[in-house]
Structure formats: C-alpha cells, structure tokens
Scaffold this active site. Structure first.
Site, short mmCIF file in Angstrom:
data_model
loop_
_atom_site.label_atom_id
_atom_site.label_comp_id
_atom_site.label_asym_id
_atom_site.label_seq_id
_atom_site.Cartn_x
_atom_site.Cartn_y
_atom_site.Cartn_z
N HIS A 30 0.85 -1.18 0.00
CA HIS A 30 0.00 0.00 0.00
C HIS A 30 0.88 1.23 0.00
O HIS A 30 1.93 1.24 0.64
CB HIS A 30 -0.92 0.02 1.23
CG HIS A 30 -2.08 0.94 1.06
ND1 HIS A 30 -2.01 2.28 1.34
CD2 HIS A 30 -3.32 0.71 0.58
CE1 HIS A 30 -3.17 2.83 1.05
NE2 HIS A 30 -3.98 1.91 0.59
N ASP B 120 -7.94 -5.80 -0.10
CA ASP B 120 -8.40 -6.58 -1.25
C ASP B 120 -8.15 -8.08 -1.09
O ASP B 120 -8.90 -8.90 -1.60
CB ASP B 120 -7.74 -6.08 -2.54
CG ASP B 120 -8.20 -4.67 -2.89
OD1 ASP B 120 -9.32 -4.31 -2.49
OD2 ASP B 120 -7.44 -3.94 -3.55
N1 COA Z 1 4.07 -7.66 -4.54
C1 COA Z 1 5.42 -7.74 -4.61
N2 COA Z 1 6.22 -6.71 -4.38
C2 COA Z 1 5.65 -5.54 -4.06
C3 COA Z 1 4.27 -5.37 -3.97
C4 COA Z 1 3.46 -6.49 -4.22
N3 COA Z 1 2.14 -6.42 -4.14
N4 COA Z 1 3.99 -4.11 -3.63
C5 COA Z 1 5.15 -3.47 -3.51
N5 COA Z 1 6.16 -4.33 -3.78
C6 COA Z 1 7.58 -4.07 -3.73
C7 COA Z 1 8.03 -3.09 -4.78
O1 COA Z 1 8.33 -3.77 -5.98
C8 COA Z 1 9.24 -2.52 -4.13
O2 COA Z 1 10.26 -3.50 -4.16
P1 COA Z 1 11.80 -3.11 -4.31
O3 COA Z 1 12.09 -2.16 -3.18
O4 COA Z 1 12.50 -4.41 -4.17
O5 COA Z 1 11.92 -2.47 -5.65
C9 COA Z 1 8.82 -2.42 -2.67
O6 COA Z 1 7.84 -3.43 -2.48
C10 COA Z 1 8.24 -1.09 -2.24
O7 COA Z 1 7.08 -0.84 -2.98
P2 COA Z 1 6.73 0.61 -3.48
O8 COA Z 1 7.38 0.81 -4.80
O9 COA Z 1 7.05 1.64 -2.45
O10 COA Z 1 5.15 0.53 -3.65
P3 COA Z 1 4.22 1.70 -4.14
O11 COA Z 1 3.85 2.55 -2.99
O12 COA Z 1 4.80 2.39 -5.34
O13 COA Z 1 2.96 0.87 -4.69
C11 COA Z 1 1.02 -0.43 -4.64
C12 COA Z 1 1.83 0.62 -3.89
C13 COA Z 1 -0.31 -0.62 -3.90
C14 COA Z 1 0.73 0.06 -6.06
C15 COA Z 1 1.81 -1.75 -4.69
O14 COA Z 1 2.05 -2.19 -3.39
C16 COA Z 1 1.13 -2.80 -5.51
O15 COA Z 1 1.28 -2.83 -6.73
N6 COA Z 1 0.36 -3.73 -4.85
C17 COA Z 1 -0.35 -4.74 -5.58
C18 COA Z 1 -1.68 -4.20 -6.11
C19 COA Z 1 -2.68 -4.01 -5.01
O16 COA Z 1 -2.92 -4.89 -4.19
N7 COA Z 1 -3.32 -2.83 -5.03
C20 COA Z 1 -4.36 -2.49 -4.08
C21 COA Z 1 -3.89 -1.41 -3.18
S1 COA Z 1 -5.11 -1.10 -1.92
#
Ligand code: COA
Length: 384
Positions: free
Chosen positions: A275, A326
């Site tokens: 998140h 979710d």
């Molecule tokens: N699965 C695997 N790795 C994940 C991840 C996930 N769901 N969410 C984040 N990461 C990883 C990123 O790749 C990053 O890894 P790294 O440091 O090795 O490059 C690290 O965790 C930090 O993530 P970050 O880039 O800060 O996340 P964000 O704030 O840009 O993105 C989301 C937030 C929600 C978009 C992201 O967590 C995501 O895509 N989640 C899956 C989709 C989802 O469930 N969305 C609903 C949100 S309520």
C-alpha cells in the site's frame, strides 16, 4: 525519494524551489475534512473510526456522514434510505443500451460507460452548487449500484431486477437485485461491512482523479467517470479481482511459502499486498479478516481464511509487505456467491459515496489542480 528540480534546464524557473516525489509519494496535494488515513493503520471518516462504523453503522449512515459531515438522525437515515431506493430505476435509454453492450464487456467498463450516459438525464447536470451536488450524489449512489446489477444480469441473459427490495438497506438491495435471492441476515451484514470499508479512503488514485476533473469545474458525472476509469487498474481497484486468483493458485496453506518465493524471484507483484500509505498494515484488514473467518466457518469453507493467513505470513517474512483489504475482500465476495469479475465494480458501488463527497468538497472550495512536471527532454535547440 525527493529530488530538487535541476537548475541546468533552460526553462522558465519557478519562483521557489520545487520538490519532486515520483508517484507524488508523500505529497500533500490538497486539504480535506472527509477522511484521515494514518500510515500506522488508522482510518477515520469525518472523525469516526472505521472499525466502529463497520460494526455499528449502516452504509447509508456512512454515506450521509461523508456527504454532510455528521451522522444522520434516525429520521434522516430512513429518508435517505428511501430516497436511494426511489432513485434506483434507470432511464429507459440506459436500460436499452445495456442490452447492446458486448456480452464480454467487463463490469467496470459497463459501469464507466453507464455513468457517463446517465449524465444528460440528470436535471441538475451542470449545477455545481453544494445543494445540487448533494442531490446528484444521492442519485449517483443509487444508480451506480443499479447499473452494476442490471448490466451483469443482462450480460448473463437475465432480466434486470432494479425495483426489488425497496425496504432493504442499500447494500442488501444490491445483493437482492444482483442475485434475485432475498439476502439472509448474515448476507446483509457482510454486504454492509464491505460497503462501509470501501466507502472512502482519502486521496487514493480514483478519488484524486475525480478531484482533478472536478477542479476544472466539470460536473460530478464527469468526475465520477474519471474515477471509475482510474479504479479499473490492477494497482488500484482491479486488485480485488486479481486477489481471488492469487488465493486459488496458492490452493493450500503449505504451498504459500514456495509460491511467494517463486513470484518474488520472478519480480512479479502479488495482488492484495502493499500500500502506498500504510506501512504497518491496512487498517481495514482486521475487520475483513474476521468477516472471512466467520463466513468460512459458517459455510464450511475455512480454507480461504487459512490460505490468506499463510500467504500473509509468507509475504511478510520474505518481502516485509503487509496484506491490503483486497486480499480479504475477494474471498468474502466469493463466499457471498458474487462472481470475481464484479469485485472491482462492488468497490465502486461503495466508493461512489467517497467520490461524491470529495467532488462536492472540491467544488465548494475550488482551485484548479494543475501541478508541473520535471522536464527531462532535450535542451533548447534551433530548427535547422
Ligand atoms: N508484490 C510484490 N512486491 C511488491 C508489492 C506487491 N504487491 N507491492 C510493492 N512491492 C515491492 C516493490 O516492488 C518494491 O520493491 P523493491 O524495493 O524491491 O523495488 C517495494 O515493495 C516497495 O514498494 P513501493 O514501490 O514503495 O510501492 P508503491 O507505494 O509504489 O505501490 C502499490 C503501492 C499498492 C501500487 C503496490 O504495493 C502494488 O502494486 N500492490 C499490488 C496491487 C494491489 O494490491 N493494489 C491495491 C492497493 S489497496
């Protein structure tokens, strides 16, 4: 990461140094009195903890709270519930259009198109006053649900049932008009919890896009259409459809560790985890997790809760990420008998309350939302 704007760019320079944060992470992009998301797992609607609202309130009361700033009286609550039921029917041309949509059209695409089509039928379409926005919000909350349930029934060769259950609470009516089965008490309660938890979440991507659209003084239907388009993506609302497939693939708790290791080794995202704001867990997860446990036990399908728990432990151990709502909403909707392709639309059926509150707030205190970019293109050059 925060970078300073490069002073080497031969561009008109801003008067003060500007901060740049990729994805606008951590940026305060506006003021709002509607909702507070605490990174340490707190979520408050207009000052009320969402856990209390989920346990003791109705979705109608929550929607009213978001729109008006305070909880309704008993009389206001019942009048609002009745208004929603009365506003549910769709204009005939929209019902006819649903029948023309391709059978393979995704529910969220049908909803986005349907909301856009609703706009010209609203007698107050271009009136952005507070009173008109509140009136339009009520109609939108009612009709977003109607479009979702009617489109799904038409798509699957069934008659729409929009008029059913006029004495039921709104989320229970949604269930009735979708399935044609009068909801039992446990189904009404579960639907109310889902609608309450999804109703609002601060400046998330879809709400922000609604506010950007509203800030041009475009009408609330234009703003909500933008929001639905934004919600569709798998990094936002689309995640709750994808999450059920994650749980199905994991299949049994003992496979979770290896499954997660494999996904992470391939640098693939695991839907239902992570998140942008919450860093120590999503505040809505404990409520949804309890609901999943309760429904799983009641329906003799405890494996959903067990699988989700094993997956949570594996992702936390291997990547340090927490589950978001979710992951748990998807199996709850599955246990309610709702097809996974409706998951994102159900998110929209609830979040419409928050979107409308934000559009109303934006119009009430409007300033055009127009940020700048950090230019990374070629330096100035002459045409040869
Ligand atoms: N699965 C695997 N790795 C994940 C991840 C996930 N769901 N969410 C984040 N990461 C990883 C990123 O790749 C990053 O890894 P790294 O440091 O090795 O490059 C690290 O965790 C930090 O993530 P970050 O880039 O800060 O996340 P964000 O704030 O840009 O993105 C989301 C937030 C929600 C978009 C992201 O967590 C995501 O895509 N989640 C899956 C989709 C989802 O469930 N969305 C609903 C949100 S309520």
């Amino acid at each position: 990461m925060t970078l300073a704007l490069s002073s080497e760019l031969a561009m008109p320079t801003p008067t003060a140094p500007q901060a740049y944060s990729p994805g606008l992470e951590g940026i305060i992009a506006g003021e709002s009195a509607i909702c507070q998301v605490d990174p340490n797992a707190g979520l408050v609607y207009r000052g009320y903890d969402v856990h209390d609202l989920a346990a003791r309130s109705t979705f109608e009361d929550v929607a009213w709270l978001l729109l008006h700033g305070q909880l309704p009286t008993a009389a206001e609550s019942e009048a609002f519930r009745q208004s929603l039921a009365a506003a549910s029917p769709l204009p005939d041309p929209i019902k006819q259009a649903l029948a023309l949509f391709p059978k393979n059209m995704h529910s969220i695409d049908a909803l986005r198109t349907g909301v856009s089509m609703l706009a010209p039928f609203d007698p107050q379409l271009d009136d952005n006053s507070h009173a008109a926005n509140i009136a339009k919000s009520m109609r939108l909350i009612a009709r977003v649900s109607s479009i979702i349930t009617a489109a799904q029934r038409v798509r699957t060769g069934q008659e729409p049932l929009i008029a059913l259950g006029e004495n039921l609470p709104h989320p229970a009516r949604f269930f009735f008009t979708l399935t044609g089965r009068e909801p039992q008490a446990w189904q009404s309660t579960a639907m109310n919890t889902i609608f309450t938890l999804y109703a609002e979440h601060d400046f998330n991507a879809s709400t922000f896009s609604a506010r950007v659209t509203a800030s041009t003084l475009a009408d609330i239907y234009a703003a909500v259409t933008s929001a639905i388009g934004t919600l569709k993506g798998p990094l936002h609302g689309g995640a709750n459809e994808a999450a059920i497939h994650v749980l199905e693939e994991v299949a049994t708790p003992d496979r979770a560790d290896a499954w997660v290791a494999d996904r992470l080794a391939r640098h693939e995202k695991i839907m239902g985890f992570g998140h942008r704001v919450y860093r120590t867990g999503d505040s809505r997860v404990p409520v949804m997790r309890n609901l999943l446990k309760q429904l799983g036990d009641q329906l003799h399908q405890p494996h959903w809760h067990a699988n989700a728990g094993a997956l949570e432990a594996a992702v936390l151990k291997q990547k340090g990420l927490y589950a978001n709502v979710d992951l748990y909403a998807a199996p709850v909707l599955h246990l309610l008998g709702i097809p996974a392709e409706l998951n994102t639309s159900i998110f929209a059926a609830a979040r419409i309350a928050g979107w409308c509150a934000h559009v109303t707030e934006q119009h009430d205190h409007n300033r055009l939302i127009r940020p700048r970019s950090l230019y990374t293109g070629p330096a100035p050059r002459k045409l040869q």
